[in-house]
Motif scaffolding. Structure first.
Motif, PDB file in Angstrom:
ATOM      1  N   VAL A 186       0.896  -1.192  -0.103  1.00 23.63           N
ATOM      2  CA  VAL A 186      -0.104   0.001   0.125  1.00 23.63           C
ATOM      3  C   VAL A 186       0.978   1.345  -0.041  1.00 23.63           C
ATOM      4  O   VAL A 186       1.784   1.324   0.895  1.00 23.63           O
ATOM      5  CB  VAL A 186      -1.072   0.037   1.100  1.00 23.63           C
ATOM      6  N   VAL A 187       0.712   2.405  -0.860  1.00 17.77           N
ATOM      7  CA  VAL A 187       1.467   3.222  -1.128  1.00 17.77           C
ATOM      8  C   VAL A 187       0.617   4.888  -0.622  1.00 17.77           C
ATOM      9  O   VAL A 187      -0.469   4.931  -1.208  1.00 17.77           O
ATOM     10  CB  VAL A 187       2.125   3.603  -2.485  1.00 17.77           C
ATOM     11  N   GLY A 188       0.907   5.122   0.498  1.00 18.15           N
ATOM     12  CA  GLY A 188       0.085   6.202   1.177  1.00 18.15           C
ATOM     13  C   GLY A 188      -0.800   5.798   2.311  1.00 18.15           C
ATOM     14  O   GLY A 188      -1.387   4.744   1.980  1.00 18.15           O
ATOM     15  N   VAL A 189      -0.864   6.466   3.516  1.00 18.19           N
ATOM     16  CA  VAL A 189      -1.432   5.914   4.687  1.00 18.19           C
ATOM     17  C   VAL A 189      -2.260   7.284   5.132  1.00 18.19           C
ATOM     18  O   VAL A 189      -2.407   7.413   6.343  1.00 18.19           O
ATOM     19  CB  VAL A 189      -0.474   5.498   5.605  1.00 18.19           C
ATOM     20  N   GLY A 190      -3.141   7.725   4.049  1.00 20.42           N
ATOM     21  CA  GLY A 190      -4.096   8.535   4.324  1.00 20.42           C
ATOM     22  C   GLY A 190      -5.451   7.687   4.982  1.00 20.42           C
ATOM     23  O   GLY A 190      -5.309   6.581   5.045  1.00 20.42           O
ATOM     24  N   ILE A 191      -6.616   8.321   4.774  1.00 18.83           N
ATOM     25  CA  ILE A 191      -7.889   7.582   5.116  1.00 18.83           C
ATOM     26  C   ILE A 191      -7.937   6.260   4.366  1.00 18.83           C
ATOM     27  O   ILE A 191      -8.408   5.359   4.554  1.00 18.83           O
ATOM     28  CB  ILE A 191      -9.227   8.396   5.127  1.00 18.83           C
TER      29      ILE A 191
ATOM     30  N   GLU B 119      11.996   2.302  -2.558  1.00 22.89           N
ATOM     31  CA  GLU B 119      12.990   1.316  -3.202  1.00 22.89           C
ATOM     32  C   GLU B 119      12.587   0.143  -2.946  1.00 22.89           C
ATOM     33  O   GLU B 119      12.949  -0.837  -4.147  1.00 22.89           O
ATOM     34  CB  GLU B 119      14.384   1.976  -3.061  1.00 22.89           C
ATOM     35  N   ASP B 120      12.438  -0.314  -1.742  1.00 22.97           N
ATOM     36  CA  ASP B 120      12.455  -1.885  -1.345  1.00 22.97           C
ATOM     37  C   ASP B 120      10.963  -2.325  -2.087  1.00 22.97           C
ATOM     38  O   ASP B 120      11.090  -3.517  -2.469  1.00 22.97           O
ATOM     39  CB  ASP B 120      12.163  -1.866  -0.070  1.00 22.97           C
ATOM     40  N   ALA B 121      10.326  -1.426  -2.226  1.00 25.20           N
ATOM     41  CA  ALA B 121       8.982  -2.035  -2.678  1.00 25.20           C
ATOM     42  C   ALA B 121       8.844  -2.076  -4.016  1.00 25.20           C
ATOM     43  O   ALA B 121       8.379  -3.180  -4.859  1.00 25.20           O
ATOM     44  CB  ALA B 121       7.801  -1.116  -2.504  1.00 25.20           C
ATOM     45  N   LEU B 122       9.721  -1.373  -4.658  1.00 26.48           N
ATOM     46  CA  LEU B 122       9.842  -1.521  -6.330  1.00 26.48           C
ATOM     47  C   LEU B 122      10.739  -2.779  -6.548  1.00 26.48           C
ATOM     48  O   LEU B 122      10.550  -3.370  -7.618  1.00 26.48           O
ATOM     49  CB  LEU B 122      10.325  -0.387  -6.816  1.00 26.48           C
ATOM     50  N   ARG B 123      11.682  -3.041  -5.699  1.00 23.93           N
ATOM     51  CA  ARG B 123      12.693  -4.003  -5.968  1.00 23.93           C
ATOM     52  C   ARG B 123      12.232  -5.368  -5.652  1.00 23.93           C
ATOM     53  O   ARG B 123      12.681  -6.538  -6.218  1.00 23.93           O
ATOM     54  CB  ARG B 123      13.878  -3.749  -5.496  1.00 23.93           C
ATOM     55  N   ASN B 124      11.309  -5.443  -4.660  1.00 25.85           N
ATOM     56  CA  ASN B 124      11.147  -6.896  -4.249  1.00 25.85           C
ATOM     57  C   ASN B 124      10.235  -7.427  -5.099  1.00 25.85           C
ATOM     58  O   ASN B 124       8.975  -7.258  -5.591  1.00 25.85           O
ATOM     59  CB  ASN B 124       9.972  -6.398  -3.021  1.00 25.85           C
TER      60      ASN B 124
ATOM     61  N   ILE C 111      -2.203   2.213  -4.597  1.00 24.58           N
ATOM     62  CA  ILE C 111      -1.667   3.565  -4.429  1.00 24.58           C
ATOM     63  C   ILE C 111      -2.867   4.379  -4.098  1.00 24.58           C
ATOM     64  O   ILE C 111      -3.969   4.683  -4.544  1.00 24.58           O
ATOM     65  CB  ILE C 111      -1.372   4.252  -5.891  1.00 24.58           C
ATOM     66  N   SER C 112      -2.891   4.992  -2.821  1.00 29.13           N
ATOM     67  CA  SER C 112      -3.578   5.865  -2.083  1.00 29.13           C
ATOM     68  C   SER C 112      -3.027   7.159  -1.780  1.00 29.13           C
ATOM     69  O   SER C 112      -3.214   7.748  -0.502  1.00 29.13           O
ATOM     70  CB  SER C 112      -4.108   5.237  -1.095  1.00 29.13           C
ATOM     71  N   THR C 113      -2.238   7.846  -2.483  1.00 29.70           N
ATOM     72  CA  THR C 113      -1.563   8.994  -2.403  1.00 29.70           C
ATOM     73  C   THR C 113      -2.564  10.344  -2.737  1.00 29.70           C
ATOM     74  O   THR C 113      -3.400  10.051  -3.318  1.00 29.70           O
ATOM     75  CB  THR C 113      -0.309   9.206  -2.805  1.00 29.70           C
TER      76      THR C 113
ATOM     77  N   THR D 207       3.805   7.837  -9.379  1.00 30.33           N
ATOM     78  CA  THR D 207       3.886   6.567  -8.766  1.00 30.33           C
ATOM     79  C   THR D 207       3.453   5.348  -9.597  1.00 30.33           C
ATOM     80  O   THR D 207       4.152   4.510  -9.447  1.00 30.33           O
ATOM     81  CB  THR D 207       3.180   6.735  -7.571  1.00 30.33           C
ATOM     82  N   ILE D 208       2.491   5.667 -10.373  1.00 31.88           N
ATOM     83  CA  ILE D 208       2.088   4.521 -11.260  1.00 31.88           C
ATOM     84  C   ILE D 208       3.195   4.066 -12.397  1.00 31.88           C
ATOM     85  O   ILE D 208       3.405   2.882 -12.501  1.00 31.88           O
ATOM     86  CB  ILE D 208       0.618   4.840 -12.148  1.00 31.88           C
ATOM     87  N   ARG D 209       3.905   5.104 -12.834  1.00 31.52           N
ATOM     88  CA  ARG D 209       4.886   4.656 -13.944  1.00 31.52           C
ATOM     89  C   ARG D 209       6.016   4.066 -13.064  1.00 31.52           C
ATOM     90  O   ARG D 209       6.599   3.061 -13.550  1.00 31.52           O
ATOM     91  CB  ARG D 209       5.571   6.186 -14.409  1.00 31.52           C
ATOM     92  N   MET D 210       6.230   4.415 -11.739  1.00 32.98           N
ATOM     93  CA  MET D 210       7.383   3.701 -11.197  1.00 32.98           C
ATOM     94  C   MET D 210       7.097   2.107 -10.964  1.00 32.98           C
ATOM     95  O   MET D 210       7.953   1.247 -11.112  1.00 32.98           O
ATOM     96  CB  MET D 210       7.609   4.402  -9.883  1.00 32.98           C
TER      97      MET D 210
END
Length: 205
Positions: free
Chosen positions: A6-11, A55-60, A68-70, A78-81
């Motif tokens: 999960v990317v982003g920790v808002g609501i 970086e860890d999330a992209l490499r794992n 993506i919840s940013t 972020t989508i592109r990455m």
């Protein structure tokens, strides 16, 4: 198991973490494994979910998909990455701040043979489904949709129309394509107040 992050920790992000850690029995979510979450802020752990660097999330290699919840403005990058890293992507609506960028991202996902899914959760609620039943088969003569919220940071959320664009898709889903006939914006900086008023017309005027 299908590894996720999960990317982003808002609501929305916190709700994703909660649901992924406690999936409904016999639901597809039971086949998803949450490896952790990514945030610019330092949290350590949230409900036993551990914080990962981007970086860890992209490499794992065990992470197959990103949720993506940013804020709106960062969705596109972020989508592109994550697509570049060979991951599937689910992103909160809206996907990007322009239709051009959205089409580019869908093309990129197709080239990478990855799923890029935009989720507009409000369209899946029982209240919305009931509303859709109520208007089915009826002709819209005139109507108003009014909603309020706190003033958003335009640098993160984009132009104010994007703060309300999720609600505007209600109208398109209910009544078909719409044409903007006029739009005005009122700002009162001393009161931290902003209002946008937009008039639309349906295809049959």
């Amino acid at each position: 198991m299908f590894g996720t992050v999960v990317v982003g920790v808002g609501i929305a992000g916190l709700a994703r973490i909660r649901d992924l850690m406690n999936p409904m029995p016999s639901s597809p979510s039971e086949h998803l494994k949450l490896f952790g979450f990514v945030s610019r802020r330092s949290f350590g752990n949230i409900n036993e979910a551990k914080q990962l660097s981007l970086e860890d999330a992209l490499r794992n290699k065990d992470i197959h998909a990103a949720f993506i919840s940013t804020e709106n403005r960062s969705h596109e990058e972020t989508i592109r990455m994550f697509l570049e890293a060979g991951k599937h992507v689910l992103v909160e609506y809206p996907m990007a701040l322009s239709a051009k960028a959205a089409h580019e991202l869908w093309e990129m996902a197709e080239q990478k043979d990855k799923v890029l899914h935009v989720e507009h959760i409000e369209l899946l609620t029982e209240e919305y489904k009931q509303l859709k039943k109520e208007v089915a088969g009826k002709d819209l003569v005139k109507g108003t949709l009014h909603f309020t919220g706190h003033v958003l940071d335009e640098n993160k959320s984009g132009f104010p129309a994007f703060s309300g664009i999720a609600r505007l898709t209600w109208l398109i889903d209910l009544f078909g394509d719409l044409t903007v006939t006029s739009a005005t914006r009122e700002k009162q900086k001393d009161k931290n107040y902003s209002r946008m008023t937009v008039h639309f017309q349906t295809a049959n005027k």
